[in-house]
Design an enzyme around this catalytic site. Structure first.
Site, mmCIF file in Angstrom:
data_model
loop_
_atom_site.group_PDB
_atom_site.id
_atom_site.type_symbol
_atom_site.label_atom_id
_atom_site.label_comp_id
_atom_site.label_asym_id
_atom_site.label_seq_id
_atom_site.Cartn_x
_atom_site.Cartn_y
_atom_site.Cartn_z
ATOM 1 N N ASP A 32 0.770 -1.202 0.174
ATOM 2 C CA ASP A 32 0.217 0.014 -0.144
ATOM 3 C C ASP A 32 0.810 1.241 0.013
ATOM 4 O O ASP A 32 1.931 1.272 0.631
ATOM 5 C CB ASP A 32 -0.882 0.004 1.382
ATOM 6 C CG ASP A 32 -2.328 0.873 1.359
ATOM 7 O OD1 ASP A 32 -3.161 0.319 1.248
ATOM 8 O OD2 ASP A 32 -1.959 2.089 0.992
ATOM 9 N N ASP A 33 0.459 2.295 -0.761
ATOM 10 C CA ASP A 33 1.337 3.503 -0.661
ATOM 11 C C ASP A 33 0.966 4.536 0.412
ATOM 12 O O ASP A 33 1.293 5.658 0.539
ATOM 13 C CB ASP A 33 1.279 4.283 -2.043
ATOM 14 C CG ASP A 33 0.072 4.807 -2.608
ATOM 15 O OD1 ASP A 33 -0.900 4.495 -1.675
ATOM 16 O OD2 ASP A 33 -0.176 5.150 -3.463
ATOM 17 N N ALA A 73 -6.043 -1.859 -4.503
ATOM 18 C CA ALA A 73 -5.288 -0.624 -4.582
ATOM 19 C C ALA A 73 -5.986 0.194 -5.535
ATOM 20 O O ALA A 73 -6.057 -0.218 -6.628
ATOM 21 C CB ALA A 73 -3.777 -0.834 -4.757
ATOM 22 N N TYR A 140 -12.281 7.407 -13.848
ATOM 23 C CA TYR A 140 -12.443 6.438 -13.017
ATOM 24 C C TYR A 140 -12.851 5.196 -13.448
ATOM 25 O O TYR A 140 -12.329 4.123 -13.649
ATOM 26 C CB TYR A 140 -12.808 6.877 -11.668
ATOM 27 C CG TYR A 140 -13.277 5.716 -10.601
ATOM 28 C CD1 TYR A 140 -11.946 5.179 -10.216
ATOM 29 C CD2 TYR A 140 -14.390 5.288 -10.329
ATOM 30 C CE1 TYR A 140 -12.003 4.273 -9.031
ATOM 31 C CE2 TYR A 140 -14.705 4.149 -9.298
ATOM 32 C CZ TYR A 140 -13.418 3.593 -9.097
ATOM 33 O OH TYR A 140 -13.547 2.565 -7.925
ATOM 34 N N LYS A 144 -11.008 1.741 -14.937
ATOM 35 C CA LYS A 144 -11.363 0.451 -14.247
ATOM 36 C C LYS A 144 -12.080 -0.561 -15.081
ATOM 37 O O LYS A 144 -11.451 -1.906 -15.282
ATOM 38 C CB LYS A 144 -12.473 0.610 -13.135
ATOM 39 C CG LYS A 144 -12.045 1.211 -11.754
ATOM 40 C CD LYS A 144 -11.308 0.205 -11.026
ATOM 41 C CE LYS A 144 -10.804 0.813 -9.916
ATOM 42 N NZ LYS A 144 -10.336 -0.355 -8.736
ATOM 43 N N VAL A 184 -21.585 7.312 1.278
ATOM 44 C CA VAL A 184 -22.623 8.094 1.843
ATOM 45 C C VAL A 184 -22.959 7.471 3.316
ATOM 46 O O VAL A 184 -23.295 8.264 4.156
ATOM 47 C CB VAL A 184 -23.798 8.359 0.894
ATOM 48 C CG1 VAL A 184 -24.345 6.811 0.543
ATOM 49 C CG2 VAL A 184 -24.950 9.415 1.358
ATOM 50 N N ILE A 200 -28.540 15.943 1.632
ATOM 51 C CA ILE A 200 -28.977 14.870 0.674
ATOM 52 C C ILE A 200 -28.690 15.755 -0.659
ATOM 53 O O ILE A 200 -29.452 16.808 -0.766
ATOM 54 C CB ILE A 200 -30.320 14.359 0.872
ATOM 55 C CG1 ILE A 200 -30.152 13.394 2.116
ATOM 56 C CG2 ILE A 200 -30.875 13.814 -0.554
ATOM 57 C CD1 ILE A 200 -31.563 12.805 2.278
ATOM 58 N N GLY A 270 -23.630 14.560 -12.898
ATOM 59 C CA GLY A 270 -23.202 13.062 -13.087
ATOM 60 C C GLY A 270 -23.830 12.053 -12.085
ATOM 61 O O GLY A 270 -23.423 10.961 -12.168
HETATM 62 C C1 UD2 Z 1 -19.897 4.836 -6.096
HETATM 63 C C2 UD2 Z 1 -18.667 4.606 -5.549
HETATM 64 C C3 UD2 Z 1 -17.708 5.149 -6.638
HETATM 65 C C4 UD2 Z 1 -18.171 4.459 -8.111
HETATM 66 C C5 UD2 Z 1 -19.793 4.729 -8.387
HETATM 67 C C6 UD2 Z 1 -20.304 4.137 -9.620
HETATM 68 C C7 UD2 Z 1 -18.678 4.619 -3.144
HETATM 69 C C8 UD2 Z 1 -18.115 5.552 -2.011
HETATM 70 N N1 UD2 Z 1 -18.280 5.457 -4.282
HETATM 71 O O1 UD2 Z 1 -20.288 6.120 -6.000
HETATM 72 O O2 UD2 Z 1 -16.515 4.648 -6.486
HETATM 73 O O3 UD2 Z 1 -17.939 3.116 -8.133
HETATM 74 O O4 UD2 Z 1 -20.485 4.400 -7.372
HETATM 75 O O5 UD2 Z 1 -21.309 4.587 -10.041
HETATM 76 O O6 UD2 Z 1 -19.046 3.595 -3.139
HETATM 77 N N2 UD2 Z 1 -24.896 11.546 -1.325
HETATM 78 C C9 UD2 Z 1 -25.657 12.407 -0.647
HETATM 79 N N3 UD2 Z 1 -25.085 13.152 0.421
HETATM 80 C C10 UD2 Z 1 -23.860 12.849 0.636
HETATM 81 C C11 UD2 Z 1 -22.974 11.897 0.182
HETATM 82 C C12 UD2 Z 1 -23.516 11.247 -0.938
HETATM 83 O O7 UD2 Z 1 -26.787 12.593 -0.874
HETATM 84 O O8 UD2 Z 1 -23.352 13.649 1.739
HETATM 85 C C13 UD2 Z 1 -25.600 10.857 -2.477
HETATM 86 C C14 UD2 Z 1 -24.887 11.010 -3.616
HETATM 87 O O9 UD2 Z 1 -25.272 11.955 -4.448
HETATM 88 C C15 UD2 Z 1 -25.321 9.545 -4.330
HETATM 89 C C16 UD2 Z 1 -25.220 8.679 -3.210
HETATM 90 O O10 UD2 Z 1 -25.597 9.362 -2.034
HETATM 91 O O11 UD2 Z 1 -26.662 9.533 -5.176
HETATM 92 C C17 UD2 Z 1 -24.318 7.679 -3.018
HETATM 93 O O12 UD2 Z 1 -23.190 8.698 -3.113
HETATM 94 P P1 UD2 Z 1 -21.654 7.846 -2.876
HETATM 95 O O13 UD2 Z 1 -20.745 8.926 -2.918
HETATM 96 O O14 UD2 Z 1 -21.560 7.101 -1.478
HETATM 97 O O15 UD2 Z 1 -21.650 6.791 -4.069
HETATM 98 P P2 UD2 Z 1 -21.627 6.957 -5.533
HETATM 99 O O16 UD2 Z 1 -22.973 5.967 -5.840
HETATM 100 O O17 UD2 Z 1 -21.807 8.205 -5.974
#
Ligand code: UD2
Length: 313
Positions: A32-33, A73, A140, A144, A184, A200, A270
């Protein structure tokens, strides 16, 4: 498997995998870095190598004698990849390419890759099925998916058998809540425990297929041990999405606090509206399915954040 290299083993998911491998008696090397992981997450029984995978030298030593590699990683942020796609290329694709060559040279038999539901993009209607054409909408997701293609070719071209696991919104103990782009659930649980309303983004009707980290660990072990990998890519999710308003209510219940009215901010650019894994293919190929229901996973997660209040922002 007897000796396994876990890349990203100081991070959230990788450290849980390292724990599970040690518990079943495997020898574990963590590389791990420490760019987002923490040294304290590395289990005491594992050998730790601080290594930037995009620079191959340290890796040669870490991977020597390994039968298996679990490759967690990554620079796992969609937003960061949009801001700095060159860095995302390096951390997510170049590093994976170097790792594959090191695995070939070390005679590794099986490599399990942590991929993501982000490979699907945002045009999916209903379930995200592995047979769909992938249309990532971020560097990203593109990196992947490119690494998945590399690992798909790896058995034929490099003699390393592989499996790619497409994670759907993983959560659980040790997930770092310290960035606005953290998962989240880590953000909502720390808000609930501190008596703050969450923010939200949008109306809260968007849904995610939240997957408990313990289930993700089992999927990695199943992929490591499966008789044949064949470069397959499978979804790791339960197929049961939860919308954000219901999620916040469930988190308040798990924390034993009143259901505070959330703040609402503008929808994230997005942001995908709904995300749900098709689950048949992984059941068929790996005999895996998600077992931990959201309420039970949240209970374990809340217990961890209560015991580790310093992890809060
Ligand atoms: C997830 C993965 C990301 C990528 C993506 C693929 C995580 C942490 N991230 O992003 O790496 O694989 O899926 O589509 O698993 N939200 C709120 N309030 C907050 C934070 C988030 O409303 O304080 C909403 C956010 O706008 C989204 C949902 O919660 O609609 C989930 O957000 P996230 O950042 O946990 O994960 P996501 O699905 O954007």
């Amino acid at each position: 498997m007897t000796r396994v290299l876990v890349t990203g083993g100081a991070g959230f998911i990788g450290s849980h995998i390292a724990d599970a491998l040690l518990a079943r008696g495997d020898e574990v090397i963590v590389a791990d870095d420490l760019s987002s992981g923490h040294r304290e997450n590395v289990p005491a029984g594992a050998r730790f190598v601080e290594a930037d995978l995009a620079e191959p030298e340290t890796l040669t030593d870490a991977i020597a004698g390994c039968d298996g590699v679990i490759h967690c990683a990554a620079r796992a942020s969609v937003t960061t990849s949009i801001d700095d796609p060159v860095h995302s290329n390096r951390a997510n694709l170049q590093a994976s390419t170097r790792l594959l060559l090191a695995a070939r040279d070390a005679g590794v038999r099986r490599l399990v890759y942590s991929s993501t539901s982000a490979v699907y993009g945002d045009e999916v209607e209903g379930e995200a099925h592995e047979a769909l054409r992938e249309r990532p909408v971020s560097p990203y997701g593109m990196n992947k998916l490119a690494a998945e293609h590399l690992f798909r070719m790896a058995p034929a071209l490099y003699g390393v058998d592989t499996v790619c696991l497409r994670y759907f919104n993983v959560y659980g103990p040790r997930q770092d809540p310290s960035s606005p782009y953290s998962g989240v659930i880590s953000l909502f649980v720390t808000a609930a425990l501190e008596g703050r309303p969450p923010t939200i983004y949008g109306d809260g009707g968007q849904s995610r297929d939240f997957t408990f980290v313990g289930d993700v660990v089992r999927a990695n072990l199943a992929a490591l041990d499966a008789p044949v990998g064949g470069g397959a890519a499978v979804n790791i999710g339960g197929g049961r999405p939860t919308d954000l308003l219901a999620l916040w209510a469930a988190i308040c219940r798990a924390c034993g606090v009143d259901n505070l009215q959330p703040d609402h901010g503008p929808a994230r650019p997005g942001d995908i509206r709904h995300s749900r894994a098709a689950v048949a293919r992984v059941a068929e190929l790996l005999g895996w399915r998600a077992e931990v229901p959201l309420d039970a996973g949240l209970e374990a997660t809340v217990a961890w954040y209560r015991a580790h209040p310093l992890a809060a922002p």
